[in-house]
Design an enzyme around this catalytic site. Structure first.
Site, PDB file in Angstrom:
ATOM      1  N   HIS A  66       3.397   1.173 -17.077  1.00  8.68           N
ATOM      2  CA  HIS A  66       3.923   1.171 -18.446  1.00  8.68           C
ATOM      3  C   HIS A  66       3.188   0.070 -19.212  1.00  8.68           C
ATOM      4  O   HIS A  66       2.795  -0.943 -18.621  1.00  8.68           O
ATOM      5  CB  HIS A  66       5.420   0.851 -18.355  1.00  8.68           C
ATOM      6  CG  HIS A  66       6.170   0.960 -19.638  1.00  8.68           C
ATOM      7  ND1 HIS A  66       6.177  -0.027 -20.585  1.00  8.68           N
ATOM      8  CD2 HIS A  66       6.963   1.947 -20.123  1.00  8.68           C
ATOM      9  CE1 HIS A  66       6.946   0.340 -21.603  1.00  8.68           C
ATOM     10  NE2 HIS A  66       7.432   1.531 -21.347  1.00  8.68           N
TER      11      HIS A  66
ATOM     12  N   ASP B 162       7.644  -4.394 -11.192  1.00  8.40           N
ATOM     13  CA  ASP B 162       8.359  -3.892 -12.367  1.00  8.40           C
ATOM     14  C   ASP B 162       9.380  -2.863 -11.882  1.00  8.40           C
ATOM     15  O   ASP B 162       9.030  -1.728 -11.573  1.00  8.40           O
ATOM     16  CB  ASP B 162       7.346  -3.276 -13.336  1.00  8.40           C
ATOM     17  CG  ASP B 162       8.011  -2.609 -14.534  1.00  8.40           C
ATOM     18  OD1 ASP B 162       9.267  -2.568 -14.574  1.00  8.40           O
ATOM     19  OD2 ASP B 162       7.282  -2.129 -15.417  1.00  8.40           O
TER      20      ASP B 162
ATOM     21  N   GLN C 177      12.340   1.180 -13.572  1.00 12.44           N
ATOM     22  CA  GLN C 177      12.714   2.570 -13.248  1.00 12.44           C
ATOM     23  C   GLN C 177      13.213   2.716 -11.819  1.00 12.44           C
ATOM     24  O   GLN C 177      13.550   3.833 -11.404  1.00 12.44           O
ATOM     25  CB  GLN C 177      11.506   3.505 -13.459  1.00 12.44           C
ATOM     26  CG  GLN C 177      11.017   3.575 -14.877  1.00 12.44           C
ATOM     27  CD  GLN C 177      11.975   4.297 -15.818  1.00 12.44           C
ATOM     28  OE1 GLN C 177      12.952   4.914 -15.404  1.00 12.44           O
ATOM     29  NE2 GLN C 177      11.710   4.203 -17.110  1.00 12.44           N
TER      30      GLN C 177
ATOM     31  N   LYS D  44      18.721   0.576 -18.848  1.00 13.66           N
ATOM     32  CA  LYS D  44      18.348   1.770 -18.076  1.00 13.66           C
ATOM     33  C   LYS D  44      19.274   1.976 -16.889  1.00 13.66           C
ATOM     34  O   LYS D  44      19.126   2.920 -16.130  1.00 13.66           O
ATOM     35  CB  LYS D  44      16.904   1.640 -17.585  1.00 13.66           C
ATOM     36  CG  LYS D  44      15.873   1.700 -18.715  1.00 13.66           C
ATOM     37  CD  LYS D  44      14.479   1.701 -18.149  1.00 13.66           C
ATOM     38  CE  LYS D  44      13.425   1.316 -19.156  1.00 13.66           C
ATOM     39  NZ  LYS D  44      13.165   2.350 -20.159  1.00 13.66           N
TER      40      LYS D  44
ATOM     41  N   CYS E  63       4.547   5.488 -23.254  1.00 13.30           N
ATOM     42  CA  CYS E  63       4.026   4.107 -23.134  1.00 13.30           C
ATOM     43  C   CYS E  63       3.145   3.947 -21.902  1.00 13.30           C
ATOM     44  O   CYS E  63       3.143   2.882 -21.262  1.00 13.30           O
ATOM     45  CB  CYS E  63       5.153   3.077 -23.114  1.00 13.30           C
ATOM     46  SG  CYS E  63       6.046   2.985 -24.659  1.00 13.30           S
TER      47      CYS E  63
HETATM   48  N1  7TS Z   1       8.534  -0.820 -17.191  1.00 14.49           N
HETATM   49  C1  7TS Z   1       8.784   0.468 -16.975  1.00 14.49           C
HETATM   50  C2  7TS Z   1       8.351   1.115 -15.686  1.00 14.49           C
HETATM   51  C3  7TS Z   1       9.452   1.220 -17.947  1.00 14.49           C
HETATM   52  O1  7TS Z   1       9.704   2.501 -17.733  1.00 14.49           O
HETATM   53  C4  7TS Z   1       9.840   0.593 -19.155  1.00 14.49           C
HETATM   54  C5  7TS Z   1      10.500   1.354 -20.270  1.00 14.49           C
HETATM   55  C6  7TS Z   1       9.572  -0.772 -19.299  1.00 14.49           C
HETATM   56  C7  7TS Z   1       8.918  -1.444 -18.304  1.00 14.49           C
HETATM   57  C8  7TS Z   1       9.987  -1.524 -20.507  1.00 14.49           C
HETATM   58  O2  7TS Z   1      11.370  -1.610 -20.572  1.00 14.49           O
HETATM   59  P1  7TS Z   1      12.029  -2.386 -21.811  1.00 14.49           P
HETATM   60  O3  7TS Z   1      13.488  -2.221 -21.589  1.00 14.49           O
HETATM   61  O4  7TS Z   1      11.567  -3.775 -21.705  1.00 14.49           O
HETATM   62  O5  7TS Z   1      11.550  -1.695 -23.042  1.00 14.49           O
HETATM   63  N2  7TS Z   1      10.274   2.742 -20.245  1.00 14.49           N
HETATM   64  C9  7TS Z   1      10.589   3.624 -21.217  1.00 14.49           C
HETATM   65  C10 7TS Z   1      10.353   4.985 -21.082  1.00 14.49           C
HETATM   66  O6  7TS Z   1       9.849   5.517 -20.095  1.00 14.49           O
HETATM   67  N3  7TS Z   1      10.745   5.612 -22.208  1.00 14.49           N
HETATM   68  O7  7TS Z   1      11.239   4.700 -23.040  1.00 14.49           O
HETATM   69  C11 7TS Z   1      11.143   3.457 -22.432  1.00 14.49           C
END
Ligand code: 7TS
Length: 419
Positions: free
Chosen positions: A131, A207, A210, A233, A375
């Site tokens: 990501h 990371d 997910q 999430k 992303c």
């Molecule tokens: N890393 C991964 C693997 C992610 O899927 C996401 C967000 C992030 C980092 C960033 O998370 P945040 O909460 O800091 O924004 N992924 C997604 C997605 O797949 N669709 O919308 C956000």
């Protein structure tokens, strides 16, 4: 577990009833078929109630007030931190730092650890699946420190290719990999990567944005040096995230943001810093959402992370089976098709229907999916794709959601007159 749903949370019952939004109808009167949990999850009533209760009953700033509601807020906030530590099997709550989200947690490590430790010519190793949040901070760090980025390759199915890992690890100071791909659902062999990275003295950030929502994570079993996640999430609110770090690493790191709460003593000229974890928590924290995240973890604990994984694995297997009937009409599925090697994410394209058109047609049926590059623009380039339509599952989805998805795709096929 706190709140009213505690007695009834099991793998068997109607989990949807715990999530008020899932009882809503769209403006077209459709049942909500929420298949975008990889973007953000829905929230159970216990989480919404925890936020409400904090503001109605004991809203006060933490770590300062001597009066009763301030002490109650401080206890609830620190109790939530302890829950996160237990959830991830961290060594102690002091290894859990509150951030705004996974992105901020990664940036904290990039600025603080990276700034102090990376030297010109050092290698930062990431995978081709990342990501943007686990790529761009490293690009900027590489620019600041004159370090070099390398990439662990994937095959066309989105599986990591580890045969060249040892040579990629030469000169490597930091490995930053996702635990689960947000675009393809691939589960990465993180424990193996950590072990091989440690053998050359590299530090590893995982990371877990997910992964932590969908499977039991044990940061000590993985031996990850840093592990990051976003509460939103995993049934929690937006605006709250976690950086787990091993104590020795966190102790040695300089502060990231500075100001109130993160200091021990301040004179006009200089300051000394608070102990862990507060050294990294400058300013007033997102108290309500941290506490509510604790309630989300209670909910997940009561359900059981093994049950979450088993439920999604079964749902994924069912989805692969049902979607197979559409493959001869031009449905292309990306990523591993094996439920053992993938988490609850299905990325697809349907014949020459643009992913955004597909998402719009599904929307008319109350089905929420995401279309675009998710992303992960470099990954899209690697797979030679402009966009995919992505359906992602969580514990509140069931077979009827998969059936609705398949029916929606059949409707799209009819609109586009696919053979
Ligand atoms: N890393 C991964 C693997 C992610 O899927 C996401 C967000 C992030 C980092 C960033 O998370 P945040 O909460 O800091 O924004 N992924 C997604 C997605 O797949 N669709 O919308 C956000």
């Amino acid at each position: 577990m706190t709140g009213t749903a505690s007695a009834t949370v099991t793998g068997e019952r109607d989990v949807r009833a715990d999530f008020p939004i899932l009882g809503e109808r769209t403006s077209r009167g459709k049942r909500l078929v929420y298949l975008d949990s990889a973007a953000t999850s829905q929230k159970p009533a216990v989480v919404i109630d925890a936020i409400d209760r904090y503001y109605r009953e004991y809203n006060a700033n933490i770590h300062r007030g001597v009066y009763e509601i301030a002490a109650r807020a401080t206890d609830a906030f620190e109790d939530a931190r302890a829950k996160v530590a237990r959830f991830l099997n961290a060594g102690e709550p002091a290894e859990i730092i509150w951030t705004r989200n996974a992105t901020e947690a990664i940036n904290l490590v990039a600025w603080s650890w990276g700034g102090a430790n990376l030297r010109s010519g050092d290698v930062i190793l990431v995978s081709e699946l990342e990501h943007h949040s686990n790529l761009v901070p490293w690009q900027l760090l590489a620019e600041r420190t004159d370090a070099r980025l390398r990439f662990i390759p994937i095959d066309d199915r989105g599986e990591l290719q580890l045969d060249t890992l040892d040579s990629l690890l030469e000169g490597c100071a930091l490995v930053a990999v996702t635990h689960v791909s947000n675009t393809l659902g691939t589960i990465l062999p993180v424990a193996e990567i950590v072990a091989r990275a440690h053998a050359v003295g590299a530090v590893v950030l995982v990371d877990g944005a997910q992964a932590a929502p969908h499977m039991a994570v044990d940061v000590r079993a993985l031996d990850a040096d840093f592990y990051v996640l976003s509460a939103h999430k995993m049934l929690g609110p937006t605006g709250i995230g976690i950086l787990y770090g091993k104590r020795a690493l966190l102790e040695a790191m300089p502060p990231f943001l500075s100001g109130g709460d993160m200091i021990r003593s301040v004179s006009y000229e200089r300051s000394t810093f608070n102990e862990l974890p507060w050294k990294f928590e400058a300013g007033t924290s997102n108290i309500a959402d941290a506490i509510a995240f604790g309630s989300a973890l209670d909910y997940l604990d009561a359900y059981g992370m093994e049950n979450v994984r088993a439920h999604e694995r079964a749902l994924l297997a069912y989805a692969f089976e049902r979607l197979a009937s559409l493959e001869k009409r031009g449905l292309a599925l990306y990523g591993p098709h094996d439920p053992d090697r993938s988490s609850g994410v299905i990325s697809m394209n349907f014949a020459d229907i643009h992913a955004h058109d597909l998402a719009s047609i599904l929307d008319t049926e109350g089905i929420c999916i995401r279309a675009g590059h998710h992303c992960t623009m470099p990954l899209m380039g690697r797979l030679d794709l402009a966009a995919t339509a992505r359906a992602s599952f969580y514990l509140y989805n069931d077979r009827s959601d998969v059936d609705a998805l398949v029916a929606g795709l059949e409707k799209a096929a009819a609109i586009f007159r696919l053979p």
